[in-house]
Design an enzyme around this catalytic site. Structure first.
Site, PDB file in Angstrom:
ATOM      1  N   ARG A 137     -30.864 -24.496  -8.496  1.00  0.00           N
ATOM      2  CA  ARG A 137     -31.315 -23.636  -7.298  1.00  0.00           C
ATOM      3  C   ARG A 137     -30.506 -22.391  -7.061  1.00  0.00           C
ATOM      4  NH1 ARG A 137     -30.994 -27.678  -2.185  1.00  0.00           N
ATOM      5  NH2 ARG A 137     -29.128 -28.012  -3.533  1.00  0.00           N
TER       6      ARG A 137
ATOM      7  N   GLN B  85     -17.079 -11.034  18.421  1.00  0.00           N
ATOM      8  CA  GLN B  85     -17.818 -10.128  17.734  1.00  0.00           C
ATOM      9  C   GLN B  85     -17.863 -10.593  16.108  1.00  0.00           C
ATOM     10  OE1 GLN B  85     -17.892  -6.193  19.034  1.00  0.00           O
ATOM     11  NE2 GLN B  85     -17.748  -5.456  16.991  1.00  0.00           N
ATOM     12  N   VAL B  86     -19.118 -10.321  15.397  1.00  0.00           N
ATOM     13  CA  VAL B  86     -19.244 -10.348  14.154  1.00  0.00           C
ATOM     14  C   VAL B  86     -19.849  -9.120  13.709  1.00  0.00           C
ATOM     15  CG1 VAL B  86     -20.775 -11.647  12.166  1.00  0.00           C
ATOM     16  CG2 VAL B  86     -19.892 -12.888  14.108  1.00  0.00           C
TER      17      VAL B  86
ATOM     18  N   ARG C 173     -12.813   2.035   3.361  1.00  0.00           N
ATOM     19  CA  ARG C 173     -12.599   1.876   4.789  1.00  0.00           C
ATOM     20  C   ARG C 173     -11.319   1.618   5.184  1.00  0.00           C
ATOM     21  NH1 ARG C 173     -18.147   1.633   7.207  1.00  0.00           N
ATOM     22  NH2 ARG C 173     -19.654   1.744   5.388  1.00  0.00           N
TER      23      ARG C 173
ATOM     24  N   HIS D  46      -7.062   0.372   8.869  1.00  0.00           N
ATOM     25  CA  HIS D  46      -7.572   0.285  10.370  1.00  0.00           C
ATOM     26  C   HIS D  46      -6.798  -0.724  10.983  1.00  0.00           C
ATOM     27  CE1 HIS D  46     -11.556   2.179   9.056  1.00  0.00           C
ATOM     28  NE2 HIS D  46     -10.640   3.181   9.174  1.00  0.00           N
TER      29      HIS D  46
ATOM     30  N   LYS E 270      -8.789 -11.179  12.478  1.00  0.00           N
ATOM     31  CA  LYS E 270      -9.913 -10.806  11.752  1.00  0.00           C
ATOM     32  C   LYS E 270     -10.013 -12.072  10.682  1.00  0.00           C
ATOM     33  CE  LYS E 270      -9.889  -5.706  11.915  1.00  0.00           C
ATOM     34  NZ  LYS E 270      -9.854  -4.608  11.218  1.00  0.00           N
TER      35      LYS E 270
ATOM     36  N   HIS F 129      -5.794  -2.896   7.815  1.00  0.00           N
ATOM     37  CA  HIS F 129      -6.930  -3.571   6.765  1.00  0.00           C
ATOM     38  C   HIS F 129      -7.684  -2.417   6.354  1.00  0.00           C
ATOM     39  CE1 HIS F 129     -10.955  -5.391   6.107  1.00  0.00           C
ATOM     40  NE2 HIS F 129     -10.048  -5.928   5.188  1.00  0.00           N
TER      41      HIS F 129
ATOM     42  N   TYR G  10     -17.095  -9.249   9.101  1.00  0.00           N
ATOM     43  CA  TYR G  10     -15.882  -9.558   9.870  1.00  0.00           C
ATOM     44  C   TYR G  10     -16.130 -10.258  11.036  1.00  0.00           C
ATOM     45  CZ  TYR G  10     -15.623  -5.022   7.677  1.00  0.00           C
ATOM     46  OH  TYR G  10     -15.808  -3.905   6.747  1.00  0.00           O
TER      47      TYR G  10
ATOM     48  N   GLU H 155      -8.738   1.530  18.986  1.00  0.00           N
ATOM     49  CA  GLU H 155      -8.565   1.916  17.468  1.00  0.00           C
ATOM     50  C   GLU H 155      -7.584   2.554  16.938  1.00  0.00           C
ATOM     51  OE1 GLU H 155     -10.966   0.172  15.024  1.00  0.00           O
ATOM     52  OE2 GLU H 155     -10.696  -1.073  16.643  1.00  0.00           O
TER      53      GLU H 155
ATOM     54  N   ASP I 159     -10.510   8.737   8.425  1.00  0.00           N
ATOM     55  CA  ASP I 159      -9.453   8.289   7.668  1.00  0.00           C
ATOM     56  C   ASP I 159      -8.941   9.415   6.830  1.00  0.00           C
ATOM     57  OD1 ASP I 159     -10.056   5.753   8.479  1.00  0.00           O
ATOM     58  OD2 ASP I 159     -11.375   5.386   6.696  1.00  0.00           O
TER      59      ASP I 159
END
Length: 225
Positions: A23, A48-49, A60, A63, A73, A120, A133, A144, A170
């Site tokens: 499968r 949070q997801v 990215r 951070h 995380k 990260h 995440y 942030e 960034d």
């Protein structure tokens, strides 16, 4: 599941067994028992997801969130392929200024645990790279922070021959030295017990373990913009 320390204080790599049949395949990137044996406690309560989708060449990061209350995380790649980078920006950490890289893809199902306060970054190596995440705290724009991903002091050594795509946030982020001088970096002592606690060493297949510039971008929601 195999577990190993990443080489950044408090960060771990989790490598699940992959099962194949007619499968397709099956894997479990997070297993509470293996996590608990490695760190001596359960994974944080998930507040949070978040997910991100990126085309090839998108970077990215780097951070992180301000202390106190910096988020931890747990990160996995659900599509495409990513070079994931953990950067220790915690002043006073035994691995301050160091970074480690791990390639993530959905076939292997490798996951990373990032303790509070570390930086990260990921670089999308393929189109339609999807990152997931699990976060220990909800996103707050005022918490942030970022440092510039191409800061020579970091020496992140991203793959050559790629035109990297950065957000305006960034591109305008300070260097590590400037962020430290500006009081933006977290203190290792303020990052809490979610850092390097618990057992050390490498776990076998059975899971046993041996001996941002200040401010944020409005409208973004999540831990890895």
């Amino acid at each position: 599941m195999k577990v190993r320390e990443l080489g950044i204080d408090g960060a771990y790599v989790f490598e699940p067994e992959v099962f194949h049949d007619a499968r397709g395949s099956f894997r479990s990137p997070h297993q509470e028992a293996a996590f608990g044996r490695a760190l001596g406690r359960p994974l944080f309560p998930v507040a949070q997801v978040s997910t991100s989708a990126s085309r090839r060449g998108v970077v990215r990061g780097v951070h992180f969130t301000a202390t106190p209350g910096s988020m931890a995380k747990y990160v996995v790649c659900a599509g495409g392929r990513a070079l994931d980078v953990v950067v220790d920006v915690r002043i006073g950490s035994p691995t301050y200024g160091q970074s480690r890289q791990v390639e993530l893809d959905p076939e292997a199902g490798t996951a990373l645990y990032l303790p509070p306060g570390v930086g990260h970054l990921f670089a999308a190596l393929e189109d339609d790279t999807v990152m997931v995440y699990l976060l220990s705290a909800a996103y707050r724009a005022d918490r942030e922070r970022a440092v510039h991903p191409l800061d020579p002091e970091l020496g992140l050594n991203l793959p050559a021959g790629v035109e990297w795509v950065l957000s305006e946030r960034d591109r305008s982020a300070p260097s590590l030295a400037a962020a430290r001088a500006g009081g933006l970096l977290p203190q290792y002592a303020d990052c809490g017990a979610a850092g390097a606690t618990g057992a050390t060493g490498v776990a076998g297949a059975d899971g046993t373990v041996g001996a941002a510039g200040a401010g944020a971008v409005g409208g973004a929601v999540g831990g890895g913009r």
